[in-house]
Enzyme design. Structure first.
Site, PDB file in Angstrom:
ATOM      1  N   CYS A  12       0.875  -1.187   0.000  1.00 33.48           N
ATOM      2  CA  CYS A  12       0.000   0.000   0.000  1.00 33.48           C
ATOM      3  C   CYS A  12       0.909   1.234   0.000  1.00 33.48           C
ATOM      4  CB  CYS A  12      -0.891   0.000   1.240  1.00 33.48           C
ATOM      5  SG  CYS A  12       0.049   0.167   2.762  1.00 33.48           S
ATOM      6  N   HIS A  40       4.778  -6.925   7.879  1.00 33.94           N
ATOM      7  CA  HIS A  40       4.575  -8.277   8.387  1.00 33.94           C
ATOM      8  C   HIS A  40       4.799  -9.261   7.252  1.00 33.94           C
ATOM      9  CE1 HIS A  40       3.354  -6.741  12.149  1.00 33.94           C
ATOM     10  NE2 HIS A  40       2.279  -6.152  11.685  1.00 33.94           N
ATOM     11  N   GLU A 128      -0.625   0.524  15.547  1.00 37.80           N
ATOM     12  CA  GLU A 128      -1.181   1.844  15.176  1.00 37.80           C
ATOM     13  C   GLU A 128      -1.949   2.458  16.352  1.00 37.80           C
ATOM     14  OE1 GLU A 128      -3.768   1.999  11.618  1.00 37.80           O
ATOM     15  OE2 GLU A 128      -5.036   3.286  12.833  1.00 37.80           O
ATOM     16  N   THR A 161      -7.354   2.517  11.180  1.00 37.25           N
ATOM     17  CA  THR A 161      -7.423   2.693   9.719  1.00 37.25           C
ATOM     18  C   THR A 161      -7.616   1.385   8.941  1.00 37.25           C
ATOM     19  OG1 THR A 161      -5.034   2.537   9.513  1.00 37.25           O
ATOM     20  CG2 THR A 161      -5.952   4.749   9.784  1.00 37.25           C
ATOM     21  N   CYS A 191      -8.793   3.423   6.074  1.00 41.52           N
ATOM     22  CA  CYS A 191      -7.966   3.717   4.897  1.00 41.52           C
ATOM     23  C   CYS A 191      -8.660   3.204   3.634  1.00 41.52           C
ATOM     24  CB  CYS A 191      -6.623   3.026   5.096  1.00 41.52           C
ATOM     25  SG  CYS A 191      -5.645   2.918   3.626  1.00 41.52           S
ATOM     26  N   SER A 219       0.275 -11.247   8.993  1.00 43.65           N
ATOM     27  CA  SER A 219      -0.245  -9.950   8.541  1.00 43.65           C
ATOM     28  C   SER A 219      -1.763  -9.920   8.740  1.00 43.65           C
ATOM     29  CB  SER A 219       0.101  -9.756   7.056  1.00 43.65           C
ATOM     30  OG  SER A 219      -0.834  -8.900   6.437  1.00 43.65           O
ATOM     31  N   SER A 220      -2.253  -9.016   9.593  1.00 40.31           N
ATOM     32  CA  SER A 220      -3.688  -9.042   9.905  1.00 40.31           C
ATOM     33  C   SER A 220      -4.533  -8.635   8.706  1.00 40.31           C
ATOM     34  CB  SER A 220      -4.010  -8.195  11.140  1.00 40.31           C
ATOM     35  OG  SER A 220      -3.629  -6.885  10.934  1.00 40.31           O
ATOM     36  N   ASN A 221      -4.034  -7.741   7.848  1.00 43.14           N
ATOM     37  CA  ASN A 221      -4.878  -7.378   6.693  1.00 43.14           C
ATOM     38  C   ASN A 221      -4.951  -8.523   5.683  1.00 43.14           C
ATOM     39  OD1 ASN A 221      -3.349  -6.522   4.056  1.00 43.14           O
ATOM     40  ND2 ASN A 221      -2.083  -5.812   5.741  1.00 43.14           N
ATOM     41  N   SER A 263       1.207  -5.625   2.707  1.00 39.94           N
ATOM     42  CA  SER A 263       2.644  -5.702   2.993  1.00 39.94           C
ATOM     43  C   SER A 263       3.312  -6.789   2.147  1.00 39.94           C
ATOM     44  CB  SER A 263       2.863  -5.963   4.486  1.00 39.94           C
ATOM     45  OG  SER A 263       2.078  -7.057   4.912  1.00 39.94           O
TER      46      SER A 263
HETATM   47  S1  SF4 Z   1      -3.202   3.592   6.554  1.00 45.27           S
HETATM   48 FE1  SF4 Z   1      -2.133   1.659   6.711  1.00 45.27          FE
HETATM   49  S2  SF4 Z   1      -2.994   0.419   5.030  1.00 45.27           S
HETATM   50 FE2  SF4 Z   1      -3.531   2.568   4.601  1.00 45.27          FE
HETATM   51  S3  SF4 Z   1      -1.888   3.318   3.251  1.00 45.27           S
HETATM   52 FE3  SF4 Z   1      -1.321   3.834   5.372  1.00 45.27          FE
HETATM   53  S4  SF4 Z   1      -0.036   2.108   6.031  1.00 45.27           S
HETATM   54 FE4  SF4 Z   1      -1.162   1.424   4.231  1.00 45.27          FE
END
Ligand code: SF4
Length: 284
Positions: A12, A40, A128, A161, A191, A219-221, A263
């Site tokens: 990202c 991650h 975060e 986010t 996000c 990696s949680s996402n 990631s």
């Molecule tokens: S908020 Fe998190 S997922 Fe969104 S661009 Fe920033 S680092 Fe990437």
């Protein structure tokens, strides 16, 4: 065999900026410290370590001779006290906190000054959220994953986010239902890159017979994308690299959907695509 790759793949924007900074800093200085895992993803960490990056996960791990060195803060951000400590121990601190995360912190801070009590929909131990907590007034902040009854009446609701859009909406409804607020401010702080990746995953999962979700197992996402895939596609697999593909049975009739976590580097995706192209040739 049909292969459909999501439009948004690779790092990202926040991770890409931090990654580029680490690479450029290594070229300039040969050695660079990173506070916390940059991504991650084991392979990316190993690649950066080989190039000269040193990851420190605890402030206690900072070596005694760090005063002439540079440290990079990753995209998740960190608390003010941690940053102050790094400034004392390193000659240079490069803050690569993602601008979207920085904006969330600034917004919360500002609204606390305006008298709002802030509810954050998020995971209390997520980096975060720990960073956010350590930059605002903790006495006017509550972090929770489920709606709770609170005595405050003038509140702001925000989200970590990277949380899911639907879950956030349900959380807001729950908070409003069980409380008697006099003033409620709701802000969409998820996000957009996360939202778009989830939407693409859902669409691809519905039309695929096999889903490949590429990304670190921690990696949680990526885990979230896998959960969405599994819901709509029975044969969904969370893989870290092309090496795991040998274990997966693929047929010429398969419609394969591919998504990656935020990631996951493009290079991992390319290796998977290369494997599948070869497989397609072998099966035809
Ligand atoms: S908020 Fe998190 S997922 Fe969104 S661009 Fe920033 S680092 Fe990437």
């Amino acid at each position: 065999m049909e292969i459909n790759v999501a439009k948004r793949t690779g790092f990202c924007s926040g991770v890409q900026l931090a990654y580029n900074q680490v690479k450029n800093s290594i070229v300039d200085r040969n050695k660079i410290y990173i506070y916390g895992e940059l991504v991650h993803n084991k392979k990316v960490i190993e690649e950066l370590n080989r190039a000269g990056a040193i990851t420190i996960t605890e402030l206690d791990d900072i070596p005694d001779d760090s005063i002439n060195e540079t440290v990079i803060i990753r995209a998740h951000g960190i608390s003010k006290s941690e940053k102050d400590f790094l400034k004392k121990r390193f000659s240079k601190v490069i803050d690569m906190t993602c601008p979207i995360v920085t904006n969330l912190v600034k917004y919360v801070k500002g609204k606390q000054k305006d008298g709002f009590f802030v509810i954050v929909y998020g995971k209390p131990d997520h980096p975060e959220i720990l960073g956010l907590k350590g930059n605002v007034d903790e006495s006017k902040l509550l972090i929770t994953l489920s709606p709770v009854k609170i005595p405050q009446r003038k509140i702001l609701i925000v989200s970590q986010t990277t949380m899911g859009e639907e879950e956030y909406k349900n959380f807001i409804a729950g908070m409003v239902n069980i409380n008697s607020f006099t003033e409620v401010l709701i802000r969409d702080t998820i996000c957009s890159e996360t939202v778009l990746r989830e939407k693409e995953t859902l669409e691809l999962s519905k039309k695929s017979t096999l889903m490949l979700v590429i990304g670190g197992k921690n990696s949680s996402n990526t885990q979230k994308l896998y959960r969405i895939s599994k819901k709509y596609c029975k044969r969904a697999y969370h893989i870290e690299s092309d090496e795991e593909l040998k274990e997966i049975v693929i047929s010429p009739q398969d419609k394969i959907g591919i998504v990656t976590g935020s990631s996951t580097p493009k290079s991992e995706l390319n290796k998977v695509l290369e494997y599948l192209r070869q497989k397609k040739e072998d099966l035809s």
